[in-house]
Each structure stands twice: as structure tokens, then as C-alpha cells.
Design a protein around this motif. Structure first.
Motif, PDB file in Angstrom:
ATOM      1  N   THR A 142     -10.677  22.854  15.772  1.00  0.00           N
ATOM      2  CA  THR A 142      -8.875  23.612  15.170  1.00  0.00           C
ATOM      3  C   THR A 142      -8.579  22.619  14.928  1.00  0.00           C
ATOM      4  O   THR A 142      -8.040  22.788  13.115  1.00  0.00           O
ATOM      5  N   LEU A 143      -7.993  21.841  15.566  1.00  0.00           N
ATOM      6  CA  LEU A 143      -6.780  21.310  15.155  1.00  0.00           C
ATOM      7  C   LEU A 143      -7.515  19.678  14.146  1.00  0.00           C
ATOM      8  O   LEU A 143      -7.112  19.490  12.879  1.00  0.00           O
ATOM      9  N   ALA A 144      -8.294  20.071  14.047  1.00  0.00           N
ATOM     10  CA  ALA A 144      -9.970  18.997  13.824  1.00  0.00           C
ATOM     11  C   ALA A 144      -9.662  19.016  12.039  1.00  0.00           C
ATOM     12  O   ALA A 144      -9.693  18.085  10.604  1.00  0.00           O
ATOM     13  N   PRO A 151       3.067  21.656   8.569  1.00  0.00           N
ATOM     14  CA  PRO A 151       3.764  22.398   9.489  1.00  0.00           C
ATOM     15  C   PRO A 151       2.889  23.110  10.919  1.00  0.00           C
ATOM     16  O   PRO A 151       2.369  24.059   9.766  1.00  0.00           O
ATOM     17  N   VAL A 152       2.622  22.720  11.844  1.00  0.00           N
ATOM     18  CA  VAL A 152       2.093  23.484  12.773  1.00  0.00           C
ATOM     19  C   VAL A 152       3.341  23.730  13.774  1.00  0.00           C
ATOM     20  O   VAL A 152       3.788  23.322  14.848  1.00  0.00           O
ATOM     21  N   LEU A 153       2.995  25.203  13.992  1.00  0.00           N
ATOM     22  CA  LEU A 153       3.611  25.969  15.171  1.00  0.00           C
ATOM     23  C   LEU A 153       3.105  26.118  16.329  1.00  0.00           C
ATOM     24  O   LEU A 153       2.109  27.105  16.096  1.00  0.00           O
ATOM     25  N   LEU A 154       2.996  25.232  18.164  1.00  0.00           N
ATOM     26  CA  LEU A 154       2.037  26.284  18.769  1.00  0.00           C
ATOM     27  C   LEU A 154       3.017  26.906  20.008  1.00  0.00           C
ATOM     28  O   LEU A 154       3.883  26.661  19.736  1.00  0.00           O
ATOM     29  N   PHE A 155       1.942  27.748  20.066  1.00  0.00           N
ATOM     30  CA  PHE A 155       2.368  28.948  21.397  1.00  0.00           C
ATOM     31  C   PHE A 155       1.748  29.340  22.584  1.00  0.00           C
ATOM     32  O   PHE A 155       0.334  29.834  22.038  1.00  0.00           O
ATOM     33  N   GLY A 184      -2.683  14.828  22.864  1.00  0.00           N
ATOM     34  CA  GLY A 184      -3.704  13.422  22.893  1.00  0.00           C
ATOM     35  C   GLY A 184      -3.986  14.440  21.242  1.00  0.00           C
ATOM     36  O   GLY A 184      -4.276  13.603  20.143  1.00  0.00           O
ATOM     37  N   LEU A 185      -4.536  15.390  21.646  1.00  0.00           N
ATOM     38  CA  LEU A 185      -5.198  15.540  19.946  1.00  0.00           C
ATOM     39  C   LEU A 185      -3.943  16.482  19.273  1.00  0.00           C
ATOM     40  O   LEU A 185      -4.527  16.746  18.202  1.00  0.00           O
ATOM     41  N   LEU A 186      -3.139  17.105  19.791  1.00  0.00           N
ATOM     42  CA  LEU A 186      -1.846  16.579  19.030  1.00  0.00           C
ATOM     43  C   LEU A 186      -1.194  16.040  18.072  1.00  0.00           C
ATOM     44  O   LEU A 186      -0.673  16.508  16.861  1.00  0.00           O
ATOM     45  N   GLU A 187      -1.660  14.471  18.875  1.00  0.00           N
ATOM     46  CA  GLU A 187      -1.223  13.863  17.591  1.00  0.00           C
ATOM     47  C   GLU A 187      -1.527  13.468  16.128  1.00  0.00           C
ATOM     48  O   GLU A 187      -0.728  13.159  15.877  1.00  0.00           O
ATOM     49  N   ARG A 188      -2.904  14.334  15.814  1.00  0.00           N
ATOM     50  CA  ARG A 188      -3.079  13.971  14.983  1.00  0.00           C
ATOM     51  C   ARG A 188      -3.079  15.609  14.013  1.00  0.00           C
ATOM     52  O   ARG A 188      -2.942  15.431  12.480  1.00  0.00           O
ATOM     53  N   GLU A 190       0.606  17.921  12.222  1.00  0.00           N
ATOM     54  CA  GLU A 190       1.860  17.949  11.512  1.00  0.00           C
ATOM     55  C   GLU A 190       2.714  19.171  13.033  1.00  0.00           C
ATOM     56  O   GLU A 190       3.240  19.853  12.804  1.00  0.00           O
ATOM     57  N   LEU A 191       2.702  18.689  13.936  1.00  0.00           N
ATOM     58  CA  LEU A 191       3.626  19.350  15.185  1.00  0.00           C
ATOM     59  C   LEU A 191       4.822  19.532  14.828  1.00  0.00           C
ATOM     60  O   LEU A 191       5.791  18.064  14.633  1.00  0.00           O
ATOM     61  N   ARG A 192       5.362  20.705  14.894  1.00  0.00           N
ATOM     62  CA  ARG A 192       7.182  20.846  14.389  1.00  0.00           C
ATOM     63  C   ARG A 192       7.655  21.651  15.142  1.00  0.00           C
ATOM     64  O   ARG A 192       8.090  21.736  15.763  1.00  0.00           O
ATOM     65  N   ALA A 193       6.356  22.425  16.867  1.00  0.00           N
ATOM     66  CA  ALA A 193       6.721  23.101  18.097  1.00  0.00           C
ATOM     67  C   ALA A 193       6.125  24.062  18.444  1.00  0.00           C
ATOM     68  O   ALA A 193       4.585  23.916  18.320  1.00  0.00           O
ATOM     69  N   VAL A 194       6.314  23.578  19.624  1.00  0.00           N
ATOM     70  CA  VAL A 194       5.705  24.175  20.607  1.00  0.00           C
ATOM     71  C   VAL A 194       6.378  25.465  21.174  1.00  0.00           C
ATOM     72  O   VAL A 194       8.496  25.334  21.833  1.00  0.00           O
ATOM     73  N   GLY A 195       6.195  26.385  20.946  1.00  0.00           N
ATOM     74  CA  GLY A 195       7.121  27.815  21.833  1.00  0.00           C
ATOM     75  C   GLY A 195       6.535  28.384  23.414  1.00  0.00           C
ATOM     76  O   GLY A 195       5.214  28.742  23.061  1.00  0.00           O
ATOM     77  N   CYS A 196       7.363  28.640  24.660  1.00  0.00           N
ATOM     78  CA  CYS A 196       6.485  29.439  25.345  1.00  0.00           C
ATOM     79  C   CYS A 196       7.777  30.718  26.483  1.00  0.00           C
ATOM     80  O   CYS A 196       8.376  31.103  25.561  1.00  0.00           O
ATOM     81  N   GLY A 197       6.643  30.569  26.950  1.00  0.00           N
ATOM     82  CA  GLY A 197       7.522  31.750  27.648  1.00  0.00           C
ATOM     83  C   GLY A 197       7.592  31.517  29.104  1.00  0.00           C
ATOM     84  O   GLY A 197       8.211  30.508  29.320  1.00  0.00           O
ATOM     85  N   HIS A 198       7.845  32.682  29.550  1.00  0.00           N
ATOM     86  CA  HIS A 198       7.516  32.129  31.262  1.00  0.00           C
ATOM     87  C   HIS A 198       8.699  32.415  32.455  1.00  0.00           C
ATOM     88  O   HIS A 198       8.647  32.399  33.152  1.00  0.00           O
ATOM     89  N   LEU A 199      10.056  31.568  31.892  1.00  0.00           N
ATOM     90  CA  LEU A 199      10.888  31.236  32.752  1.00  0.00           C
ATOM     91  C   LEU A 199      11.627  31.717  32.739  1.00  0.00           C
ATOM     92  O   LEU A 199      13.227  31.529  33.208  1.00  0.00           O
ATOM     93  N   HIS A 200      11.869  32.845  31.393  1.00  0.00           N
ATOM     94  CA  HIS A 200      13.077  33.634  30.976  1.00  0.00           C
ATOM     95  C   HIS A 200      14.178  32.916  31.171  1.00  0.00           C
ATOM     96  O   HIS A 200      15.280  33.761  31.266  1.00  0.00           O
ATOM     97  N   ARG A 201      14.227  32.161  30.194  1.00  0.00           N
ATOM     98  CA  ARG A 201      15.688  31.773  29.859  1.00  0.00           C
ATOM     99  C   ARG A 201      15.175  30.975  28.833  1.00  0.00           C
ATOM    100  O   ARG A 201      14.015  30.608  28.557  1.00  0.00           O
ATOM    101  N   TYR A 202      16.523  30.644  27.776  1.00  0.00           N
ATOM    102  CA  TYR A 202      15.869  29.953  26.645  1.00  0.00           C
ATOM    103  C   TYR A 202      16.351  28.300  26.445  1.00  0.00           C
ATOM    104  O   TYR A 202      16.908  27.842  27.084  1.00  0.00           O
ATOM    105  N   ARG A 203      15.539  27.393  26.010  1.00  0.00           N
ATOM    106  CA  ARG A 203      15.875  26.486  25.966  1.00  0.00           C
ATOM    107  C   ARG A 203      15.424  25.719  24.855  1.00  0.00           C
ATOM    108  O   ARG A 203      14.396  25.828  24.247  1.00  0.00           O
TER     109      ARG A 203
END
Length: 279
Positions: A142-144, A151-155, A184-188, A190-203
Motif C-alpha cells: 500500500t505504501l509503495a 498527505p498521509v494520515l495513519l491511524f 522505515g516504511l513510512l519514510e517514503r 508524505e506522512l503528516r499525522a499519526v493518530g492513536c488512542g488507548h491512553l485516554h488522554r490528548y497530546r
């Protein structure tokens, strides 16, 4: 383009405060925010991935959201990898299959005019399952094939970067081997955001050209990892994509109470039921 990320809804067939809060959230998104797409970054269900009633009720409630909805699983939806999995709830093929039957693929690509959204199953990383190998193959292919300059947003559910230098018990982020491989794969791209959850807080943290965003929970404020930084309030994240630039902001939900686990008796009852079943 407006993207909303919600996370850690912890919904249950028993109803209660987490459902009440989610209904308030859904009404707010539908009537006031009106996003182009909504991403749920996991822990849809309250506690146990094998509870079919919780899964079915969660599916019904997610359908209250009018916007197109994309979902990645959390550890309470499919289990987690590793020998120290919380409560022994280890990710399995059967659990992932049950999740996919209710919510769709556990990893996906969603193209829009302004950006490419990618979702992956963080709970497979380090699991050793064939599903993990299949997902890695999909990620590489997919990344290739991504369009240049978009821009790419990863969740995903768990944070990609290490959360703390101190051990906190069960896994709270993607392990270093999988992290290094994925970055390493994402270096190729236009990664602009990585969104996650799990910690029950915003940062929100700058990671080179990208922003790392922890989404807050909508269900309840978490206890036991108070040393981890971040804004400890319930809400959601609103991303804006404009001319290739991606921004993210924390949003409160008007009328949604700020609950702790003590305010959600369904949590204690779910733990009691799980403990009784394990005896």
C-alpha cells in the motif's frame, strides 16, 4: 477537509454512562461538527473482546454517526500481543475475525481528494500470527502505491512512539521492533499525522514533518498511568487538511460529563463477569 477521530468509547450491551455519553457525542458530530469522515481508533467495546452482545450493541451505536466511519481495533476489541497481555486477553485469529465481521477490515486505505487515510491493527504487531505477516505485506504494498505529494494520515490504537521510559505493566505502545520497521516504511511517504488512542488522554507532538496525536477517550478518564503526560479530559480530535497541511485540535463535547471509572459501574460488573468465567 475535516476529519474527526474518536477513541476508547468502551460501549456495552448493559448501556449506562458510556452509551449516554456516546449518544451526546453522535448528536454533536451530526448537527454541529459535520465531519467529512470519522475514524474510531479502537477500544470500541467495554472490556472483553469475546462478548458478542457488547460487540453487537457497539455496532448499533456507531451507526448513529452520519458521516462515513472507519474503524481500527483496540485491545478490548481483539486482545493484545505479548505474554503480559492485560488480563490474559491475547489477540487471536478468532477475535480479529469477529471484529471484522461487525466493523469491517482491521486495516484499510481510504482515499480522498485532499489526503490518504490509512488504518492498521496495532494489536497484531508482535503477535506472530499469520495475520500479522499478511498485514505487513499489505502495508508494504500500500505504501509503495501511494500517490506522490499527497498527505498521509495513519491511524492505529496504540501509540507508535514509546510512551514512557518506565515500565507500566502491559503493553502501552507499539514495540520497538515493529515501530522501527513501520517508521522505515513510512519514510517514503508524505506522512503528516499519526493518530492513536488507548491512553485516554490528548497530546500533540511534532515528529519531523508529521504530528503525533493521542486522542482522548469518550467513555471515562483512565487511572493507573497518571505519570503519563497529556490533557486528561474526555473529548475528540478534529483534523483539518488544507492545501497539503494537516492540523489537529482537541475538542470538548458540549453536555458530555467528565466521567471516571468510578462513575461507570458497568466496568466493575464486566470485570466480575470476566473473573467468574475464568475460574
Amino acid at each position: 477537509m475535516k476529519i474527526v477521530q474518536i477513541s476508547d468509547t468502551h460501549l456495552t450491551a448493559a448501556g449506562g454512562p458510556t452509551e449516554e455519553g456516546f449518544r451526546i457525542l453522535a448528536r454533536h458530530l451530526n448537527s454541529d461538527v459535520r465531519p467529512d469522515v470519522v475514524v474510531h481508533s479502537g477500544d470500541i467495546q467495554v472490556l472483553h473482546p469475546d462478548d458478542a452482545a457488547d460487540r453487537s450493541r457497539s455496532r448499533e451505536l456507531l451507526d448513529l454517526i452520519d458521516a462515513p466511519l472507519l474503524v481500527v481495533p483496540g485491545n478490548h476489541d481483539v486482545g493484545m500481543p505479548g505474554l503480559d497481555a492485560w488480563a490474559g486477553l491475547v489477540v487471536t485469529d478468532a477475535r480479529v475475525a469477529a471484529h471484522e465481521a461487525a466493523f469491517g477490515p482491521d486495516h484499510w486505505r481510504h482515499d480522498t481528494d485532499e489526503a490518504v487515510l490509512l488504518g492498521i491493527d496495532s494489536e497484531l504487531l508482535g503477535s506472530g500470527l499469520q495475520r500479522e505477516a499478511d498485514q505487513w505485506r499489505w502495508i508494504e504494498q500500500t505504501l509503495a502505491a501511494l500517490p506522490a505529494g499527497k498527505p498521509v494520515l495513519l491511524f492505529l490504537h496504540k501509540p507508535l512512539w514509546a510512551v514512557s521510559d518506565e515500565p507500566v505493566g502491559h503493553q502501552v505502545d507499539v514495540g520497538p521492533v515493529a515501530r522501527d520497521r513501520l517508521l522505515g516504511l513510512l519514510e517514503r511517504t508524505e506522512l503528516r499525522a499519526v493518530g492513536c488512542g488507548h491512553l485516554h488522554r490528548y497530546r500533540r507532538v511534532e515528529r519531523g514533518a508529521a504530528i503525533e496525536v493521542w486522542a482522548p477517550a469518550t467513555a471515562f478518564l483512565s487511572a493507573g498511568i497518571d505519570e503519563i503526560e497529556g490533557r486528561h479530559e474526555l473529548g475528540f480530535v478534529e483534523y483539518t487538511v488544507t492545501d497539503g497541511a494537516v492540523s489537529a485540535e482537541f475538542r470538548l463535547v458540549p453536555g458530555m460529563p467528565q466521567l471516571s471509572t468510578d462513575d461507570v459501574p458497568e466496568i466493575a460488573r464486566a470485570i466480575e463477569a470476566m473473573t467468574a468465567a475464568a475460574v
